[in-house]
Design an enzyme around this catalytic site. Sequence first.
Site, short mmCIF file in Angstrom:
data_model
loop_
_atom_site.label_atom_id
_atom_site.label_comp_id
_atom_site.label_asym_id
_atom_site.label_seq_id
_atom_site.Cartn_x
_atom_site.Cartn_y
_atom_site.Cartn_z
N LYS A 126 52.50 21.30 53.06
CA LYS A 126 53.36 21.34 54.24
C LYS A 126 53.32 20.02 55.00
O LYS A 126 54.33 19.56 55.52
CB LYS A 126 52.97 22.52 55.13
CG LYS A 126 53.33 23.86 54.47
CD LYS A 126 52.97 25.03 55.32
CE LYS A 126 53.47 26.33 54.70
NZ LYS A 126 52.89 26.60 53.38
N LYS A 161 54.92 28.43 60.94
CA LYS A 161 54.23 28.71 59.68
C LYS A 161 52.81 28.17 59.72
O LYS A 161 52.55 27.11 60.32
CB LYS A 161 54.99 28.12 58.50
CG LYS A 161 55.18 26.61 58.55
CD LYS A 161 55.94 26.07 57.33
CE LYS A 161 57.41 26.35 57.38
NZ LYS A 161 58.15 25.64 56.30
N ARG A 211 64.28 24.94 45.17
CA ARG A 211 63.13 24.29 44.53
C ARG A 211 63.67 23.23 43.58
O ARG A 211 64.33 23.54 42.59
CB ARG A 211 62.28 25.32 43.80
CG ARG A 211 61.23 24.73 42.85
CD ARG A 211 60.24 23.77 43.51
NE ARG A 211 59.54 24.38 44.62
CZ ARG A 211 58.42 25.11 44.49
NH1 ARG A 211 57.92 25.34 43.30
NH2 ARG A 211 57.83 25.60 45.57
N ARG A 226 66.47 29.85 46.07
CA ARG A 226 65.84 31.14 46.31
C ARG A 226 66.44 31.72 47.58
O ARG A 226 66.18 31.25 48.68
CB ARG A 226 64.32 30.96 46.40
CG ARG A 226 63.73 30.41 45.09
CD ARG A 226 62.38 29.77 45.27
NE ARG A 226 62.45 28.63 46.16
CZ ARG A 226 61.38 27.95 46.56
NH1 ARG A 226 60.18 28.30 46.15
NH2 ARG A 226 61.50 26.92 47.37
N ARG A 234 62.95 34.61 54.70
CA ARG A 234 62.25 33.84 53.66
C ARG A 234 62.96 33.98 52.32
O ARG A 234 63.30 35.09 51.90
CB ARG A 234 60.81 34.33 53.54
CG ARG A 234 60.01 34.22 54.82
CD ARG A 234 58.66 34.93 54.70
NE ARG A 234 58.84 36.36 54.47
CZ ARG A 234 57.85 37.20 54.19
NH1 ARG A 234 56.62 36.75 54.09
NH2 ARG A 234 58.10 38.48 54.01
N ASP A 274 60.80 21.56 48.20
CA ASP A 274 61.55 22.66 48.79
C ASP A 274 62.56 22.07 49.75
O ASP A 274 62.19 21.34 50.68
CB ASP A 274 60.63 23.64 49.51
CG ASP A 274 59.78 24.46 48.54
OD1 ASP A 274 60.06 24.42 47.33
OD2 ASP A 274 58.84 25.13 49.00
N GLU A 282 58.98 21.30 52.25
CA GLU A 282 57.63 21.21 51.66
C GLU A 282 57.68 20.28 50.46
O GLU A 282 58.72 20.13 49.81
CB GLU A 282 57.10 22.58 51.22
CG GLU A 282 56.78 23.53 52.35
CD GLU A 282 56.06 24.79 51.87
OE1 GLU A 282 55.48 24.77 50.76
OE2 GLU A 282 56.09 25.79 52.60
N ASN A 284 55.51 20.37 47.15
CA ASN A 284 54.52 21.16 46.43
C ASN A 284 53.94 20.36 45.27
O ASN A 284 54.68 19.88 44.42
CB ASN A 284 55.16 22.44 45.89
CG ASN A 284 55.63 23.36 47.00
OD1 ASN A 284 54.88 24.19 47.48
ND2 ASN A 284 56.87 23.19 47.43
#
Length: 315
Positions: A126, A161, A211, A226, A234, A274, A282, A284
């Site tokens: 994050k 978050k 993603r 997503r 979410r 993301d 984000e 990842n």
Amino acid sequence: MKLLFVADPLDTFKTYKDSTFAMMREAARRGHVILACEPQQLVWVRGSRVTARRAVEITLTGDADDWYTVAATADVALADVDAVLMRKDPPFDSEFFYATHLLSQAEREGARVFNKPSALREHPEKLAILEFPQFISPTVVTRDPAEIRAFHAEHRDIILKPLDGMGGMGIFRVKDDGLNLGSIIETLNQGGAQTVMVQRFIPAISEGDKRILIIGGKPVPHCLARIPQGGEVRGNLAAGGKGVARPLTARDREIAEYLGPILAARGLLLVGLDVIGENVTEINVTSPTCFQEITDQSGFDVARMFVDALEEALA
């Protein structure tokens, strides 16, 4: 080549969607030897080297349920295999952190580790976005409840978050009315003991939390959007989001082509960005996923691209 995967227990893999399994399957197809262990099997003893105790060499069966058999079990020095792939799922907790230090020691002994352990430590998923403010929405990272309230007063519709969550866990939306903001701050902030990330809500989440995979510094040409379902905010698949593969937009490519070479130069062979709308939320690096969903829907073989990049990195 011999490839050692440091991962979660093999019996927990959901092979129909697991990206680590997709990597193993493609590597095995090329004739590479597949070894596996869990992080707690990593051991260092003075006078010796970092070793995976009782690592298993596996053979893939092609069966969806009993998907592997154990061909051999042995103690394996990480420097004696061609590549170590760190694929332990989040959260990035203290034990994950300690495992990266053991992997760094293995590097000093000659091991090749992907993603690079020091890069894993330097890119918490994050917080890594803070380096690239030109690609992110209004954001504050703080332990001060007053800062959170001030951010809400300015932006009116926000997402809160925790920094150590995964799969959408612990994410809250607070709209203009501020309903439950105090309770949410208490839950996440723990009286000032826990740092929280707060971002302006991005309405484009209705079109999906994308993603975008970057392999060897280059973007996969399709992402997985997503899309939140029902009343959810979410989009995470773990939170019930629907995954839809789509070609990258011009903005997606702009972001990925800028960040890709920078992150690859730091030892990050595989990255999952993301992106919501035009904003990175984000970066990842621990165990990026969505290989199989993108491949199944788009026809682009993500695992093949990954093993190609791995072989090139080892050449």
